[in-house]
Write a protein that holds these residues in place. Structure first.
Motif, short mmCIF file in Angstrom:
data_model
loop_
_atom_site.label_atom_id
_atom_site.label_comp_id
_atom_site.label_asym_id
_atom_site.label_seq_id
_atom_site.Cartn_x
_atom_site.Cartn_y
_atom_site.Cartn_z
N GLY A 380 0.79 -1.22 0.00
CA GLY A 380 0.00 0.00 0.00
C GLY A 380 0.82 1.27 0.00
O GLY A 380 0.26 2.37 -0.16
N VAL A 381 2.15 1.19 0.18
CA VAL A 381 3.01 2.38 0.14
C VAL A 381 3.18 2.79 -1.32
O VAL A 381 3.65 1.99 -2.14
N PRO A 382 2.81 4.02 -1.71
CA PRO A 382 2.80 4.39 -3.14
C PRO A 382 4.17 4.77 -3.69
O PRO A 382 4.31 4.91 -4.90
N PHE A 383 5.17 4.96 -2.83
CA PHE A 383 6.45 5.48 -3.30
C PHE A 383 7.51 4.37 -3.29
O PHE A 383 7.45 3.46 -2.47
N PRO A 384 8.50 4.48 -4.17
CA PRO A 384 9.64 3.55 -4.10
C PRO A 384 10.41 3.76 -2.79
O PRO A 384 10.29 4.79 -2.12
N SER A 385 11.22 2.78 -2.45
CA SER A 385 11.95 2.85 -1.19
C SER A 385 12.92 4.03 -1.15
O SER A 385 13.17 4.60 -0.08
N LEU A 386 13.47 4.44 -2.31
CA LEU A 386 14.39 5.58 -2.34
C LEU A 386 13.68 6.86 -1.91
O LEU A 386 14.18 7.60 -1.04
N PHE A 391 12.52 11.02 1.91
CA PHE A 391 11.53 11.86 2.57
C PHE A 391 11.66 11.80 4.09
O PHE A 391 11.64 12.83 4.78
N MET A 392 11.84 10.61 4.64
CA MET A 392 11.95 10.47 6.09
C MET A 392 13.26 11.05 6.63
O MET A 392 13.28 11.68 7.69
N GLU A 393 14.34 10.85 5.90
CA GLU A 393 15.62 11.42 6.33
C GLU A 393 15.57 12.95 6.29
O GLU A 393 16.08 13.62 7.20
N ILE A 431 2.03 6.47 3.79
CA ILE A 431 3.06 7.10 2.98
C ILE A 431 4.38 6.37 3.11
O ILE A 431 5.11 6.20 2.14
N VAL A 432 4.72 5.93 4.32
CA VAL A 432 5.95 5.19 4.56
C VAL A 432 5.61 3.91 5.31
O VAL A 432 4.53 3.78 5.92
N SER A 433 6.54 2.98 5.31
CA SER A 433 6.35 1.73 6.02
C SER A 433 6.89 1.83 7.43
O SER A 433 7.79 2.64 7.70
#
Length: 542
Positions: A380-386, A391-393, A431-433
């Protein structure tokens, strides 16, 4: 076959090359000698052209007032002492009024009857009489140039001008308000001294002298800043510090040419070897015990008036992960903590990029159960891991900076609560896992373990570089970037000392105080990498 003609030609080529080198060396030597002679000649001309004090008291006072455009805090106290007209010139707020009243004005008034019998003469005898018999201050000197007099007044001293004499007396009366000695904020320890440097350079010098009571301890003073003329002091221990390092530090400091030097950060950026390197090449600290320990190892310290941060040079990679507390605790405790720092530095630099590379390019290297767990949390997370990691960093860096800039009670709340709220909200919104939040949190905490703040910032910057190359090339990008950084560090130097020493070049005897921290009794000699004049640190130990 051996060809003698070829050998003859090669010898001729070598001889001609040597002659060219000798001529080139002679040219540069003559050029340097002529340039030094020109500099000495120009400095001599400048010293002769400096405006001198005159025997007219009113002219001297009016010149000082006009040059400073009649400042409201400039005080000109006029006295009639017997047959002499005397004017005291000082800045209100920069002097200690108790010293002024007790050791200057009071002494003038008590010696009126004696001064009436003194002949008014432009000779230096009357100046010496005032310095030796009238004034009881500790710091006294005679000046004859207007520039030197004004610099002393602006520094907090009091000038004594006497009508009929073309010289002035400068008395040390500096006594402005300053912050008391407190525990360093950025380098707190559980066990160790609680005093830290202040903005007063004299206080900082006293803190070093209290720790190193060696007659070979040197403090060389300089003025930096064309307009600010701030006091800068270079400290070292003669006989221990290598003369070439001392000369190189002094040479670089003397090249500083700017209007104002408000903080040692300006000095650090001016004298560092490679301004393009992300790694600090000069250590900054506000702990006197850290500076005194560095001086005894043969390093050079730089103090600047107006800042509590001192500089220590040269700096190596291993010292960025060391703390004074490593030596205050027992050796095995210091060793374990130091190993923990190296591990945390690895985590702070590589963990987000390793996560991105494994999830995006190399999922086969993840254990099956962990891989299934990561896949289920990323559903369900729409963004690639990069983009998720980036974004989180970035969010974590924003929270960190916001916590530093805000007032302390609010800053701590924003840093802790803000991170929890934003992380939970991002996971709830899909948005993130959740595992990404764990990775970013562990990475941020690991960054705080690094004791050197400037090196921790370098790790934070390089983390984004590794994150990008991991998202584009996977493990191959991480390895190639890591090799490139190692090549850069192997070529980096700090005042002639290789940055990666004692790793490379290897000084195996210095490894006992690198990743591991050997017992104190093993430190019989100073580090070999500094090439100190006196290698012995402990007598009777092997």
């Amino acid at each position: 076959m051996h060809n003698p003609s070829t050998d003859g030609n090669s010898r001729d080529n070598i001889n001609s090359l040597n002659k060219r080198c000798i001529r080139l060396f002679g040219f540069f030597r003559r050029r340097s000698q002529s340039s030094s002679q020109n500099q000495n000649h120009s400095s001599h001309i400048e010293s002769k052209n400096k405006p001198q004090l005159t025997s007219d008291l009113e002219k001297n006072v009016n010149t000082i007032i006009n040059l400073m455009d009649s400042p409201s805090d400039l005080v000109t106290r006029r006295l009639q002492v017997g047959n002499y007209k005397v004017t005291l010139v000082y800045f209100d707020g920069l002097i200690d009024k108790a010293t002024l009243n007790e050791f200057i004005i009071k002494n003038f008034q008590e010696d009126v009857s004696t001064l009436k019998n003194q002949p008014l003469s432009p000779s230096t005898s009357f100046i010496e009489y005032l310095k030796n018999e009238v004034f009881s201050a500790a710091e006294l000197k005679t000046v004859s140039t207007l520039d030197e007099l004004m610099l002393d007044i602006l520094s907090g001293d009091t000038a004594v001008l006497i009508d009929g004499l073309d010289q002035g007396i400068v008395i040390g009366t500096r006594g402005w308000e300053s912050r008391s000695i407190e525990e360093p904020i950025t380098e707190a320890l559980v066990r160790g001294p609680r005093d830290g440097f202040t903005e007063n350079i004299r206080t900082n010098m006293v803190l070093i002298r209290r720790r190193i009571r060696d007659p070979n301890l040197r403090f060389e003073s300089f003025k930096v800043g064309r307009r600010s003329k701030k006091d800068l002091v270079i400290s070292y221990i003669a006989g221990i510090a290598h003369p070439q390092i001392i000369d190189e530090v002094i040479r670089r400091v003397e090249t500083i040419d700017m209007d104002d030097v408000p903080e040692t950060g300006y000095v650090e950026q001016w004298i560092e070897d490679n301004f393009l390197s992300p790694f600090p090449q000069v250590l900054n600290t506000e702990r006197p015990d850290k500076v005194s320990a560095a001086l005894t190892q043969g390093k050079v310290a730089i103090f600047l008036d107006g800042t509590p941060f001192a500089l220590v040079a040269p700096l190596t990679f291993g010292e960025t992960l060391q703390s004074p507390e490593d030596y205050y605790e027992r050796w095995y405790i210091g060793t374990l903590i130091r190993i923990l720092r190296y591990f945390c530095a690895f985590v702070a630099l590589f963990l987000p990029s390793l996560y991105v590379a494994l999830v995006s390019f190399h999922p086969g290297m993840i254990p099956s159960k962990l891989a299934f767990s990561i896949i289920s949390t990323r559903e369900g997370v729409p963004f690639p891991s990069l983009f998720e990691a980036f974004f989180m960093e970035l969010t974590m860096e924003i929270l960190r900076e916001a916590g530093v800039r805000l007032p302390k009670p609010i800053g701590q709340t924003v840093g802790i609560v803000g991170g929890l709220v934003i992380g939970e909200a991002a996971v709830s919104a899909g948005i993130v896992s959740p595992i990404m939040v764990i990775v970013v949190a562990v990475t941020a905490i690991s960054t705080f373990v690094i004791p050197t703040y400037s090196f921790a910032i370098s790790i934070r910057m390089l983390r984004f570089v590794f994150l990008i190359v991991a998202g584009v090339f996977g493990f191959y990008g991480i390895i190639l970037t890591y090799i490139a950084i190692n090549v850069h560090m192997a070529n980096l130097k700090s005042f002639g000392v290789p940055y990666t020493v004692p790793f490379a070049p290897s000084f195996y005897k210095d490894w006992k105080d690198l990743v591991l921290r050997a017992p104190v009794t093993f430190f019989s000699n100073r580090p070999k990498l500094m090439q100190t004049g006196d290698d012995v640190r402990m007598k009777g130990r092997k």
